[in-house]
Design a protein around this motif. Structure first.
Motif, mmCIF file in Angstrom:
data_model
loop_
_atom_site.group_PDB
_atom_site.id
_atom_site.type_symbol
_atom_site.label_atom_id
_atom_site.label_comp_id
_atom_site.label_asym_id
_atom_site.label_seq_id
_atom_site.Cartn_x
_atom_site.Cartn_y
_atom_site.Cartn_z
ATOM 1 N N SER A 149 -1.127 -12.519 5.805
ATOM 2 C CA SER A 149 -0.503 -11.637 4.822
ATOM 3 C C SER A 149 -1.475 -10.556 4.370
ATOM 4 C CB SER A 149 -0.018 -12.452 3.624
ATOM 5 O OG SER A 149 0.533 -11.619 2.634
ATOM 6 N N ALA A 150 -2.736 -10.934 4.134
ATOM 7 C CA ALA A 150 -3.733 -9.957 3.681
ATOM 8 C C ALA A 150 -3.974 -8.880 4.735
ATOM 9 C CB ALA A 150 -5.035 -10.661 3.333
ATOM 10 N N GLN A 151 -4.006 -9.272 6.020
ATOM 11 C CA GLN A 151 -4.207 -8.279 7.078
ATOM 12 C C GLN A 151 -3.050 -7.289 7.133
ATOM 13 O OE1 GLN A 151 -5.793 -9.409 11.021
ATOM 14 N NE2 GLN A 151 -5.868 -11.500 10.242
ATOM 15 N N LEU A 152 -1.833 -7.793 7.019
ATOM 16 C CA LEU A 152 -0.679 -6.901 7.062
ATOM 17 C C LEU A 152 -0.613 -6.042 5.801
ATOM 18 C CD1 LEU A 152 1.708 -5.982 8.663
ATOM 19 C CD2 LEU A 152 3.017 -7.942 7.831
ATOM 20 N N ALA A 153 -0.923 -6.635 4.651
ATOM 21 C CA ALA A 153 -0.926 -5.869 3.398
ATOM 22 C C ALA A 153 -1.983 -4.770 3.424
ATOM 23 C CB ALA A 153 -1.172 -6.807 2.215
ATOM 24 N N MET A 154 -3.113 -5.021 4.089
ATOM 25 C CA MET A 154 -4.170 -4.018 4.184
ATOM 26 C C MET A 154 -3.670 -2.776 4.910
ATOM 27 S SD MET A 154 -8.094 -4.506 5.485
ATOM 28 C CE MET A 154 -7.666 -4.991 7.157
ATOM 29 N N ARG A 155 -2.844 -2.968 5.928
ATOM 30 C CA ARG A 155 -2.302 -1.826 6.660
ATOM 31 C C ARG A 155 -1.176 -1.142 5.888
ATOM 32 N NH1 ARG A 155 -4.732 -5.291 9.829
ATOM 33 N NH2 ARG A 155 -5.546 -4.708 11.884
ATOM 34 N N LEU A 156 -0.335 -1.930 5.252
ATOM 35 C CA LEU A 156 0.785 -1.357 4.505
ATOM 36 C C LEU A 156 0.330 -0.679 3.218
ATOM 37 C CD1 LEU A 156 3.292 -4.298 4.942
ATOM 38 C CD2 LEU A 156 3.687 -1.967 5.736
ATOM 39 N N GLY A 157 -0.659 -1.249 2.549
ATOM 40 C CA GLY A 157 -1.080 -0.726 1.259
ATOM 41 C C GLY A 157 -2.026 0.452 1.334
ATOM 42 N N ASN A 158 -2.419 0.846 2.519
ATOM 43 C CA ASN A 158 -3.348 1.952 2.711
ATOM 44 C C ASN A 158 -2.783 3.234 2.091
ATOM 45 O OD1 ASN A 158 -5.027 3.992 3.753
ATOM 46 N ND2 ASN A 158 -5.364 2.859 5.643
ATOM 47 N N SER A 159 -3.576 3.900 1.267
ATOM 48 C CA SER A 159 -3.106 5.121 0.608
ATOM 49 C C SER A 159 -2.843 6.248 1.592
ATOM 50 C CB SER A 159 -4.134 5.585 -0.437
ATOM 51 O OG SER A 159 -5.358 5.933 0.189
ATOM 52 N N ARG A 160 -3.365 6.124 2.813
ATOM 53 C CA ARG A 160 -3.130 7.155 3.837
ATOM 54 C C ARG A 160 -1.995 6.764 4.783
ATOM 55 N NH1 ARG A 160 -8.158 6.439 2.565
ATOM 56 N NH2 ARG A 160 -8.353 4.652 3.950
ATOM 57 N N GLY A 161 -1.322 5.637 4.508
ATOM 58 C CA GLY A 161 -0.297 5.118 5.391
ATOM 59 C C GLY A 161 1.069 5.732 5.150
ATOM 60 N N PRO A 162 2.074 5.268 5.913
ATOM 61 C CA PRO A 162 3.411 5.874 5.859
ATOM 62 C C PRO A 162 4.144 5.666 4.549
ATOM 63 C CG PRO A 162 3.408 3.916 7.271
ATOM 64 C CD PRO A 162 1.979 4.219 6.963
ATOM 65 N N GLU A 211 2.849 12.637 -12.921
ATOM 66 C CA GLU A 211 3.178 11.330 -13.461
ATOM 67 C C GLU A 211 2.225 10.290 -12.850
ATOM 68 O OE1 GLU A 211 7.296 10.895 -12.560
ATOM 69 O OE2 GLU A 211 7.926 12.427 -14.004
ATOM 70 N N PRO A 212 2.229 9.036 -13.370
ATOM 71 C CA PRO A 212 1.205 8.074 -12.941
ATOM 72 C C PRO A 212 1.126 7.835 -11.435
ATOM 73 C CG PRO A 212 2.216 7.308 -14.952
ATOM 74 C CD PRO A 212 2.980 8.532 -14.545
ATOM 75 N N TYR A 213 2.272 7.705 -10.755
ATOM 76 C CA TYR A 213 2.176 7.445 -9.311
ATOM 77 C C TYR A 213 1.621 8.642 -8.543
ATOM 78 C CZ TYR A 213 3.605 7.032 -4.461
ATOM 79 O OH TYR A 213 3.618 7.051 -3.084
ATOM 80 N N PRO A 214 2.159 9.870 -8.731
ATOM 81 C CA PRO A 214 1.511 11.008 -8.072
ATOM 82 C C PRO A 214 0.067 11.208 -8.506
ATOM 83 C CG PRO A 214 3.711 11.613 -8.807
ATOM 84 C CD PRO A 214 3.415 10.268 -9.398
ATOM 85 N N CYS A 215 -0.257 10.824 -9.740
ATOM 86 C CA CYS A 215 -1.641 10.950 -10.210
ATOM 87 C C CYS A 215 -2.564 10.032 -9.414
ATOM 88 C CB CYS A 215 -1.709 10.616 -11.702
ATOM 89 S SG CYS A 215 -3.299 11.011 -12.477
ATOM 90 N N MET A 216 -2.129 8.797 -9.177
ATOM 91 C CA MET A 216 -2.918 7.881 -8.359
ATOM 92 C C MET A 216 -3.059 8.420 -6.936
ATOM 93 S SD MET A 216 -4.563 4.979 -7.853
ATOM 94 C CE MET A 216 -4.190 3.899 -9.240
ATOM 95 N N ALA A 217 -1.964 8.957 -6.390
ATOM 96 C CA ALA A 217 -2.022 9.523 -5.042
ATOM 97 C C ALA A 217 -2.971 10.718 -4.987
ATOM 98 C CB ALA A 217 -0.618 9.927 -4.591
ATOM 99 N N ALA A 218 -2.947 11.542 -6.033
ATOM 100 C CA ALA A 218 -3.843 12.695 -6.079
ATOM 101 C C ALA A 218 -5.305 12.245 -6.140
ATOM 102 C CB ALA A 218 -3.508 13.566 -7.287
ATOM 103 N N TYR A 219 -5.578 11.186 -6.914
ATOM 104 C CA TYR A 219 -6.955 10.681 -6.947
ATOM 105 C C TYR A 219 -7.390 10.184 -5.567
ATOM 106 C CZ TYR A 219 -10.959 7.732 -7.535
ATOM 107 O OH TYR A 219 -12.198 7.184 -7.366
ATOM 108 N N ASN A 220 -6.509 9.450 -4.882
ATOM 109 C CA ASN A 220 -6.860 8.973 -3.545
ATOM 110 C C ASN A 220 -7.112 10.132 -2.588
ATOM 111 O OD1 ASN A 220 -6.706 6.213 -4.154
ATOM 112 N ND2 ASN A 220 -4.490 6.178 -3.851
#
Length: 576
Positions: free
Chosen positions: A288-301, A321-330
């Motif tokens: 699960s952690a390996q798959l989550a690592m690929r899915l949770g990547n901020s550069r992923g789909p 807003e908070p979600y775009p703000c987190m994406a902007a930080y990444n």
């Protein structure tokens, strides 16, 4: 539980109205786990099942913990209850609630209380209603007074409509200029088991738990065949379904997953995870952690929509807003030249004002980074680093089980020169969410600086294998490891990536490797960068490097290589 009879039904309706208000409130809407927690305990109490509301049932039913959950070793329910109480207290004190009831969760227990709202809907003055048929009085007043109230209300409504017609930018001044992307929601189906021998365990629930650990993702269980509900569409406009199969592979089990975006059901990505045979929890968690690592990547789909928005419409004026703000930080960390850090800090400070923990952590990171760039040896830089540490601690107080917050605390400690403490903070982050790939890259780097090369290399190998196009800072550990082993050609090849993410240390590595190889082109290209560093000029090159690097062999390679490049000894050891 409300009493029976008509009054009891009215009270229950008021409680349900209060619950609907709360779950629609933005701070709770952004936290699906807290919304689920609140809904679970309120519904149970309304059913008369208050005695069953225990930490164990909440952990299993809401947070997806297993039947072996132990509240003494896993504090998730206590921590989340503390966050929920704080939000309920804030909402109840804000005057936003319109229901005649308010919901509270007393300290020390999880059974909610339903209390009449003081000054709420029942105590509010009646709102004037439109005039009825001819010859009747408007509600809320009689005679001239009622007509005056109605006329004033009508006039105000007309003025508002005129304003919106002639000044459409009014909405941009008072809110966001356009709809901003909402946090992605992943619905996880059970993987079809094609092993037929019981060697594979159900993966979906574990994966939902792991994905919900990311601050910029939501996930829910989809059963055997997932379907998008209205509740899903109310939460997000970026909904995905993850499905797959597990079968025997060459070396054990092979989990194959596909990610589809709804409603078109277009396949965005596919993943394959190999796992050894053996139906046990350790294998399940690792897979699960390996798959989550690929899915949770901020550069992923999953985050493609918000990245495109930031590159386009997101460039306009307005606060994220908070979600775009987190994406902007990444993106700021990943592609620094394309994101304005002032805008990132503005949205993070707005989120911090709403007690959003990850927003507070971002402000801490940006504040400490400014302090580090000024210099910890200068008063202003030291003050900013101290403020960054305070804010990072505050973020952890807001949400102690956020891996992002602990990683932020680790990075701030690293910038302050507390490398050993930074490793401890990062270790906590990795325990809370072992699938955060950027945190893993930072953790690998810090362990390399401290000389734990087996761990550093193991982590670096994992992240490079998981990323098809890794960002520059993922190459830091391979660069340092190659220099330490005396593989200077490889250090130069890898170091070209490192220079873009860590300019000062990268320049020192390139000059050292170029000097060891007597490569004049490399030395001439990077020596000016090395000598231009304000930090190296104030402290001396080696003293500045020793603030971070504890590995003696790595320091020896750097110092001897820079000397071989022709650097005068006093420039290497003293301020200049």
């Amino acid at each position: 539980m409300p009493d029976g009879g008509e009054s009891g039904r009215e009270e229950e309706e008021a409680v349900r109205a209060a619950l609907a208000e709360l779950t629609a409130w933005e701070p709770l809407r952004r936290s699906p786990q807290l919304s689920a927690f609140l809904t679970y305990v309120v519904v149970a109490a309304l059913r008369g099942e208050g005695e069953s509301i225990k930490a164990y049932s909440i952990a299993v039913d809401v947070f997806g913990r297993g039947e072996d959950f132990d509240p003494q070793t896993d504090p998730i329910v206590r921590v989340q209850a503390q966050r929920l109480r704080r939000l309920l207290e804030r909402f109840n004190a804000s005057g936003l609630g319109q229901s005649s009831m308010q919901i509270a969760i007393p300290r020390g227990r999880y059974v909610p209380q339903f209390l009449p709202r003081q000054g709420g809907a029942d105590a509010a003055p009646p709102i004037p209603a439109p005039a009825g048929p001819e010859g009747t009085e408007p509600a809320g007043g009689s005679g001239r007074a009622g007509k005056a109230l109605w006329a004033a209300g009508t006039l105000a409504l007309l003025l508002l409509l005129v304003a919106l017609w002639y000044w459409p930018e009014l909405g941009q001044r008072t809110g966001h200029a356009h709809d901003q992307p909402r946090m992605p929601l992943v619905i996880v189906e059970e993987f079809e088991n094609h092993t037929a021998d019981g060697q594979a365990m159900p993966l979906a629930v574990e994966l939902v738990t792991d994905l919900n650990l990311f601050p910029d993702l939501m996930a829910r269980y989809g059963g055997a065949q997932a379907a998008v509900t209205q509740a899903d569409m109310d939460k997000s406009d970026a909904i995905f379904i993850l499905s797959g199969v597990v079968r025997h592979g060459p070396e054990g089990l092979l989990y194959s997953a596909i990610l589809r975006q709804m409603p078109q059901a277009a396949v965005l990505a596919s993943y394959e995870i190999a796992a050894p045979l053996g139906a046990d929890n350790a294998q399940l968690q690792a897979t699960s952690a390996q798959l989550a690592m690929r899915l949770g990547n901020s550069r992923g789909p999953l985050h493609e929509t918000v990245r495109a928005w930031l590159d386009g419409a997101g460039a306009e004026d307005g606060v994220f807003e908070p979600y775009p703000c987190m994406a902007a930080y990444n993106l700021l960390r990943w592609r620094q030249a394309l994101i304005d850090p002032v805008r990132v800090e503005a949205c993070a400070r707005q989120g911090m004002g709403e007690e959003d923990s990850e927003s507070t952590a971002i402000v801490a990171l940006l504040t400490a980074d400014r302090g580090w760039r000024l210099g910890a040896d200068l008063d202003e830089g030291a003050a900013l680093l101290e403020e960054g540490q305070r804010l990072a601690d505050l973020a952890i107080d807001f949400e102690p089980i956020s891996a992002f917050n602990w990683a932020a605390r680790g990075y701030v400690a690293f910038l302050a020169g507390e490398v050993g403490s930074a490793r401890d903070f990062y270790n906590t982050a990795m325990q809370l969410n072992p699938a955060m790939i950027d945190v893993m890259a930072d953790y690998a780097y810090i362990n390399a600086l401290l000389g734990d090369w087996p761990l550093a290399q193991s982590l670096a190998t994992r992240i490079l294998e998981a990323e098809a196009d890794p960002p520059d800072f993922y190459h830091t550990v391979p660069t340092l490891e190659a220099l330490r082993r005396g593989d200077y050609a490889r250090a130069i090849a890898q170091g070209q990536f490192m220079v873009r993410s860590l300019p000062e240390l990268g320049a020192a590595v390139m000059v050292a490797a170029g000097g060891a190889l007597r490569d004049a082109n490399v030395v001439n290209a990077y020596m000016p960068r090395l000598l231009a560093s304000e930090r190296y000029r104030r402290l001396g090159i080696l003293p500045a490097l020793r603030q971070r690097i504890a590995d003696s062999e790595l320091m020896r390679r750097i110092s001897s290589g820079i000397l071989s490049a022709g650097m005068p000894l006093d420039r290497l050891t003293d301020p200049f």
